[in-house]
Design an enzyme around this catalytic site. Sequence first.
Site, PDB file in Angstrom:
ATOM      1  N   HIS A  67       0.868  -1.254   0.116  1.00 33.06           N
ATOM      2  CA  HIS A  67       0.104  -0.127   0.043  1.00 33.06           C
ATOM      3  C   HIS A  67       0.892   1.274  -0.095  1.00 33.06           C
ATOM      4  CE1 HIS A  67       1.189  -1.196   4.136  1.00 33.06           C
ATOM      5  NE2 HIS A  67       1.146   0.190   4.637  1.00 33.06           N
ATOM      6  N   LYS A 111       9.577  -9.744  -0.955  1.00 33.57           N
ATOM      7  CA  LYS A 111       9.359 -10.623   0.171  1.00 33.57           C
ATOM      8  C   LYS A 111       9.086 -12.024  -0.706  1.00 33.57           C
ATOM      9  CE  LYS A 111       4.234 -10.754   0.450  1.00 33.57           C
ATOM     10  NZ  LYS A 111       3.211 -10.948   1.341  1.00 33.57           N
ATOM     11  N   ASP A 129      -5.382  -2.266  -2.965  1.00 36.16           N
ATOM     12  CA  ASP A 129      -4.170  -1.526  -2.953  1.00 36.16           C
ATOM     13  C   ASP A 129      -3.203  -1.924  -3.981  1.00 36.16           C
ATOM     14  OD1 ASP A 129      -3.586  -4.249  -1.973  1.00 36.16           O
ATOM     15  OD2 ASP A 129      -2.119  -3.563  -0.578  1.00 36.16           O
ATOM     16  N   ASP A 144      -0.661  -4.047  -4.320  1.00 36.75           N
ATOM     17  CA  ASP A 144      -0.473  -5.228  -4.903  1.00 36.75           C
ATOM     18  C   ASP A 144      -1.834  -6.180  -4.693  1.00 36.75           C
ATOM     19  OD1 ASP A 144      -0.370  -5.317  -2.087  1.00 36.75           O
ATOM     20  OD2 ASP A 144       1.006  -6.866  -1.767  1.00 36.75           O
ATOM     21  N   ARG A 182      -5.134  -5.799  -0.164  1.00 35.55           N
ATOM     22  CA  ARG A 182      -6.174  -5.382   0.702  1.00 35.55           C
ATOM     23  C   ARG A 182      -7.251  -4.881   0.062  1.00 35.55           C
ATOM     24  NH1 ARG A 182      -2.762  -1.181   4.524  1.00 35.55           N
ATOM     25  NH2 ARG A 182      -1.287  -2.605   5.238  1.00 35.55           N
ATOM     26  N   GLU A 203      -7.909  -8.700   9.258  1.00 33.09           N
ATOM     27  CA  GLU A 203      -6.967  -7.597  10.161  1.00 33.09           C
ATOM     28  C   GLU A 203      -7.593  -6.351   9.911  1.00 33.09           C
ATOM     29  OE1 GLU A 203      -2.340  -8.327  10.231  1.00 33.09           O
ATOM     30  OE2 GLU A 203      -2.956  -8.706   8.199  1.00 33.09           O
ATOM     31  N   GLU A 204      -7.361  -5.685  10.675  1.00 31.86           N
ATOM     32  CA  GLU A 204      -8.015  -4.187  10.758  1.00 31.86           C
ATOM     33  C   GLU A 204      -7.319  -3.407   9.669  1.00 31.86           C
ATOM     34  OE1 GLU A 204      -5.710  -1.745  11.431  1.00 31.86           O
ATOM     35  OE2 GLU A 204      -4.171  -3.424  11.640  1.00 31.86           O
ATOM     36  N   LYS A 243      -3.583 -12.410   2.310  1.00 41.03           N
ATOM     37  CA  LYS A 243      -4.900 -11.858   2.300  1.00 41.03           C
ATOM     38  C   LYS A 243      -5.276 -11.424   0.722  1.00 41.03           C
ATOM     39  CE  LYS A 243      -3.162  -7.431   3.694  1.00 41.03           C
ATOM     40  NZ  LYS A 243      -1.564  -7.667   4.096  1.00 41.03           N
ATOM     41  N   ARG A 280       0.839   3.652  15.528  1.00 42.37           N
ATOM     42  CA  ARG A 280      -0.660   3.256  15.183  1.00 42.37           C
ATOM     43  C   ARG A 280      -1.267   2.989  16.602  1.00 42.37           C
ATOM     44  NH1 ARG A 280      -0.133   2.309   9.949  1.00 42.37           N
ATOM     45  NH2 ARG A 280       1.029   0.792   8.987  1.00 42.37           N
TER      46      ARG A 280
HETATM   47  C1  G16 Z   1       1.281  -6.056   5.772  1.00 38.37           C
HETATM   48  C2  G16 Z   1       0.786  -7.129   6.469  1.00 38.37           C
HETATM   49  C3  G16 Z   1      -0.269  -7.243   7.230  1.00 38.37           C
HETATM   50  C4  G16 Z   1       0.022  -5.970   8.288  1.00 38.37           C
HETATM   51  C5  G16 Z   1       0.017  -4.690   7.453  1.00 38.37           C
HETATM   52  C6  G16 Z   1       0.223  -3.630   8.495  1.00 38.37           C
HETATM   53  O1  G16 Z   1       0.065  -5.661   4.830  1.00 38.37           O
HETATM   54  O2  G16 Z   1       0.908  -8.349   5.539  1.00 38.37           O
HETATM   55  O3  G16 Z   1      -0.381  -8.394   8.048  1.00 38.37           O
HETATM   56  O4  G16 Z   1      -1.409  -5.841   8.986  1.00 38.37           O
HETATM   57  O5  G16 Z   1       1.177  -5.035   6.768  1.00 38.37           O
HETATM   58  O6  G16 Z   1       1.529  -3.699   9.284  1.00 38.37           O
HETATM   59  P1  G16 Z   1       2.072  -2.497  10.087  1.00 38.37           P
HETATM   60  O7  G16 Z   1       1.103  -2.123  11.150  1.00 38.37           O
HETATM   61  O8  G16 Z   1       3.148  -3.356  10.556  1.00 38.37           O
HETATM   62  O9  G16 Z   1       2.373  -1.424   9.098  1.00 38.37           O
HETATM   63  P2  G16 Z   1       0.404  -5.208   3.322  1.00 38.37           P
HETATM   64  O10 G16 Z   1      -0.727  -4.984   2.838  1.00 38.37           O
HETATM   65  O11 G16 Z   1       1.311  -3.860   3.522  1.00 38.37           O
HETATM   66  O12 G16 Z   1       1.265  -6.285   3.007  1.00 38.37           O
END
Ligand code: G16
Length: 541
Positions: free
Chosen positions: A112, A124, A275, A277, A280, A361-362, A374, A494
């Site tokens: 994102h 990754k 998002d 990739d 989300r 997840e939130e 996800k 956060r």
């Molecule tokens: C990643 C992780 C998620 C996590 C999010 C936010 O999402 O895969 O599990 O909830 O980051 O993480 P943080 O609060 O540490 O920034 P994504 O969509 O960025 O791959």
Amino acid sequence: MTTHPTTPFDGQKPGTSGLRKKTKVFMQPNFLENFVQATFDAIGGVTGKTLVLGGDGRYFGDAASQVILKMAAANGAARVIVGQGAWLSTPAASNLIRQRGADGGVILSASHNPGGETEDFGLKYNMSNGGPAPEAVTEAIFARTKVITEFHKLDAPDVNLEMVGESHLGAMTVEVVDPVCDYADLMETIFDFKALRGLFHEGFTMRMDSMCAITGPYAVEIFENRLGAPKGTVVHETPLPDFGGMHPDPNPTWAHELMAEMMGDNGPDFGAASDGDGDRNMILGRGIYVSPSDSIAVLAANAQLVPGYAGGLKGVARSMPTSAAVDRVAAALGIDCYETPTGWKFFGNLMDAGRVSLCGEESFGTGSDHVREKDGLWAVLMWLNIIAARGQSVAEIMADHFVRFGRNYYSRHDYEALPTEQANAMLGDLRARLDTLKGTSYQGLTVESSDEFSYTDPVDGSVSAQQGFRILFEGGSRVVLRLSGTGTEGATLRVYLERYVPGPDGLGEDPQTALAPIIAATEEIVGISARTGRQGPDVIT
Ligand code: G16
């Protein structure tokens, strides 16, 4: 010559989801090569292995793909399956790894985070189950980056990734595949496409904002081509290296165009965004925003209406900062609900062990055991299938849900790009005072307990400590604080706020109003504004 000497870089520690840095950091000579070689070394080499490779189309993804292909060839890989144009959404990559029985995969994305030469890039590694590498592996990669002395890379011309088909790089086969088709086929096996076609045929209106990122081609194929939604249902559908300047984070702040349309007078019946990739999602109805924590709860409560889950759910899981809305659904269904640290990688073991079907997840992430990431478009299809089956609007479904289960008012406040030392000092002070908070009162709220979350994986027994501060107030409200593990600039704090109202009264408040006492109590306990000088959060979700 395929072996090149190198010296370690500082800071190649993978975060919540792989290594994310400014693109220019990744573009430094040998930076990418070091991290890729460290990854290959940490997983026991890639000799004879099959890998999947692709990314969200952001700047540097195509050049990085060529480097990774040449390194895979020099390290003895047998085959690399690449999405055409080096494109693969993260859930599509996860699907491809599983479907093709690959040994693992490399995903090029900073999710994102914005893209472009002056923005962010990321990489990754995903395992043979299609899920992000667990902490033991990311720690081994990091350890390797600190002692690396050489990497292996074939000296060869670039491979043509624009045409589907096979070619060779040294002894390695490069197989370029259509990035969309297998994923779209998988969706047809889970959802009632006939009912969804009927929905659009009857005039149901939808806006899907792909935010100039990777889900565009997937969304056009699924919603417009296969389900018959009118052309133009998907907007910002062409992936661009800089996402057209958009910040591809599907939340009310960054997807403001869609928000405005959905909250306007003549908004469509349903709205969604995804998002960079594609893992989300944000869900909206006409005039209503669905909080991600509520979304997973609604999906769990209605999953049996969707063909892929008609047999019932094995269990559900959520990250610790996510609200307990889904816990109430799990209790009503009589299934287990697991609480994990932030990071999709923690759900993999639970899904592999057959303990959970749905996870959420939130942070706008929802998914199921159909892949090990996800999945934004899967969540959109879940909602559409439930809407079709229930014959109700998003607002009606949400209202019913709150009446049945009560409402977990929820919000996340983000303070971005704080000086790292300042953020560390603030949370360090909180850690030091954590044991003394019990029984003290702030803004009329009394602290019932406070701790720092530590997780023991029920499948493999691994322990992940220091996963966020929890302050629970009497009456069931809580605040959670942690630093993001996905940012690339300073520290992002956060603050996750939650308050449960059982109903039947008080279910229709504005979340910020409902949470005001907890917000004020948090300021009194932690002193965020006082210590950072910030007047308020940068992003509210
Ligand atoms: C990643 C992780 C998620 C996590 C999010 C936010 O999402 O895969 O599990 O909830 O980051 O993480 P943080 O609060 O540490 O920034 P994504 O969509 O960025 O791959």
